[in-house]
Design an enzyme around this catalytic site. Sequence first.
Site, PDB file in Angstrom:
ATOM      1  N   GLU A 166       4.384   0.444 -11.641  1.00  0.00           N
ATOM      2  CA  GLU A 166       3.161  -0.366 -11.748  1.00  0.00           C
ATOM      3  C   GLU A 166       3.190  -1.582 -10.833  1.00  0.00           C
ATOM      4  O   GLU A 166       2.181  -2.230 -10.622  1.00  0.00           O
ATOM      5  CB  GLU A 166       2.946  -0.812 -13.198  1.00  0.00           C
ATOM      6  CG  GLU A 166       2.558   0.319 -14.121  1.00  0.00           C
ATOM      7  CD  GLU A 166       1.325   1.068 -13.654  1.00  0.00           C
ATOM      8  OE1 GLU A 166       0.289   0.427 -13.459  1.00  0.00           O
ATOM      9  OE2 GLU A 166       1.416   2.296 -13.468  1.00  0.00           O
TER      10      GLU A 166
ATOM     11  N   ARG B 234       3.957   2.033  18.529  1.00  0.00           N
ATOM     12  CA  ARG B 234       3.190   2.386  19.726  1.00  0.00           C
ATOM     13  C   ARG B 234       2.859   1.160  20.584  1.00  0.00           C
ATOM     14  O   ARG B 234       2.424   1.288  21.722  1.00  0.00           O
ATOM     15  CB  ARG B 234       1.931   3.184  19.391  1.00  0.00           C
ATOM     16  CG  ARG B 234       0.947   2.500  18.495  1.00  0.00           C
ATOM     17  CD  ARG B 234      -0.239   3.388  18.159  1.00  0.00           C
ATOM     18  NE  ARG B 234      -1.126   3.594  19.288  1.00  0.00           N
ATOM     19  CZ  ARG B 234      -1.222   4.736  19.981  1.00  0.00           C
ATOM     20  NH1 ARG B 234      -0.515   5.786  19.651  1.00  0.00           N
ATOM     21  NH2 ARG B 234      -2.067   4.821  20.975  1.00  0.00           N
TER      22      ARG B 234
ATOM     23  N   PRO C 194      -0.798  -3.377  -2.852  1.00  0.00           N
ATOM     24  CA  PRO C 194      -2.269  -3.407  -2.758  1.00  0.00           C
ATOM     25  C   PRO C 194      -2.809  -4.821  -2.911  1.00  0.00           C
ATOM     26  O   PRO C 194      -3.977  -5.069  -2.630  1.00  0.00           O
ATOM     27  CB  PRO C 194      -2.735  -2.506  -3.906  1.00  0.00           C
ATOM     28  CG  PRO C 194      -1.545  -2.266  -4.761  1.00  0.00           C
ATOM     29  CD  PRO C 194      -0.326  -2.584  -3.982  1.00  0.00           C
TER      30      PRO C 194
ATOM     31  N   ASP D 111      -6.717   1.787  22.976  1.00  0.00           N
ATOM     32  CA  ASP D 111      -6.880   2.260  21.597  1.00  0.00           C
ATOM     33  C   ASP D 111      -8.069   1.584  20.932  1.00  0.00           C
ATOM     34  O   ASP D 111      -8.401   0.448  21.255  1.00  0.00           O
ATOM     35  CB  ASP D 111      -5.658   1.862  20.744  1.00  0.00           C
ATOM     36  CG  ASP D 111      -4.484   2.794  20.939  1.00  0.00           C
ATOM     37  OD1 ASP D 111      -4.660   3.836  21.580  1.00  0.00           O
ATOM     38  OD2 ASP D 111      -3.399   2.462  20.430  1.00  0.00           O
TER      39      ASP D 111
HETATM   40  N1  ADE Z   1       1.458   0.186  -2.585  1.00  0.00           N
HETATM   41  C1  ADE Z   1       0.563   0.787  -3.392  1.00  0.00           C
HETATM   42  N2  ADE Z   1      -0.655   0.769  -2.861  1.00  0.00           N
HETATM   43  C2  ADE Z   1      -0.543   0.121  -1.651  1.00  0.00           C
HETATM   44  C3  ADE Z   1      -1.466  -0.223  -0.631  1.00  0.00           C
HETATM   45  N3  ADE Z   1      -2.764   0.070  -0.706  1.00  0.00           N
HETATM   46  N4  ADE Z   1      -0.989  -0.876   0.445  1.00  0.00           N
HETATM   47  C4  ADE Z   1       0.321  -1.204   0.524  1.00  0.00           C
HETATM   48  N5  ADE Z   1       1.229  -0.897  -0.409  1.00  0.00           N
HETATM   49  C5  ADE Z   1       0.808  -0.245  -1.485  1.00  0.00           C
END
Ligand code: ADE
Length: 229
Positions: A116, A154, A89, A169
């Site tokens: 985590e 794709r 994230p 697309d």
């Molecule tokens: N791992 C946990 N959350 C994630 C996300 N939003 N994007 C990529 N990998 C992740």
Amino acid sequence: MRIDVLTLFPQYFESPLGCSIVKRAQDEGIIEIVLTDIRDFTKDSYRKVDDKPYGGGPGMVMMPGPVFDCFEHVQRLCPDQGRAIMLSPQGQPFNQQKAVELSRENRLILIAGRYEGFDERIRDGLGAEQISIGDYVLNGGEPAVLVVIDAIVRLLPGALGDEDSAKDDSFSNGLLEYPQYTRPEVFRGMKVPDILLSGDHGKIEKWRREQSLERTKKIRPDLLDTELG
Ligand code: ADE
């Protein structure tokens, strides 16, 4: 193209990689996807891959040892070193432009984390870029790996039955896709727009472009600031 996936849950990928377009692309040799279990690179009898964070705090952190050993093993499987990507994230946002860029690589090594997060030395030491599929936290990088693979496949020549399908697309020109219709002409009183039945390809193209723009303005005005063409 070859994609290596480093994960603690290879079984997670069996069904999604085993059907539809991604399966066909593998069967036809357009893409090779190789899953490697990070846990196979542990050295203790518990096959431990995570531990408590230094400094305290909740949850567990992925240890660097098994990830480094797994990564170095996978790199050696193929002469092309590949482009290494950690799903996190905290990464750069994944979008269509990134999918196009990655689809031009010969080899990707995708690393899915759990718990985590990764020990920071994994980020620092592997020289991998980080990609996020959105501003939310998943239980692990596996669904993100699948999203990245799906979007890339794709775009590979020959992967879609109809070569033109990916061209129109949403996002391929920086806009959302125009509305599409198929038979019947009238469904529960809702009619297909006359212009699509007119056979006038010039007018249809113009209408579609207008619809794309209108839809983008309404739903995703942020995209218009970065429109590609
Ligand atoms: N791992 C946990 N959350 C994630 C996300 N939003 N994007 C990529 N990998 C992740």
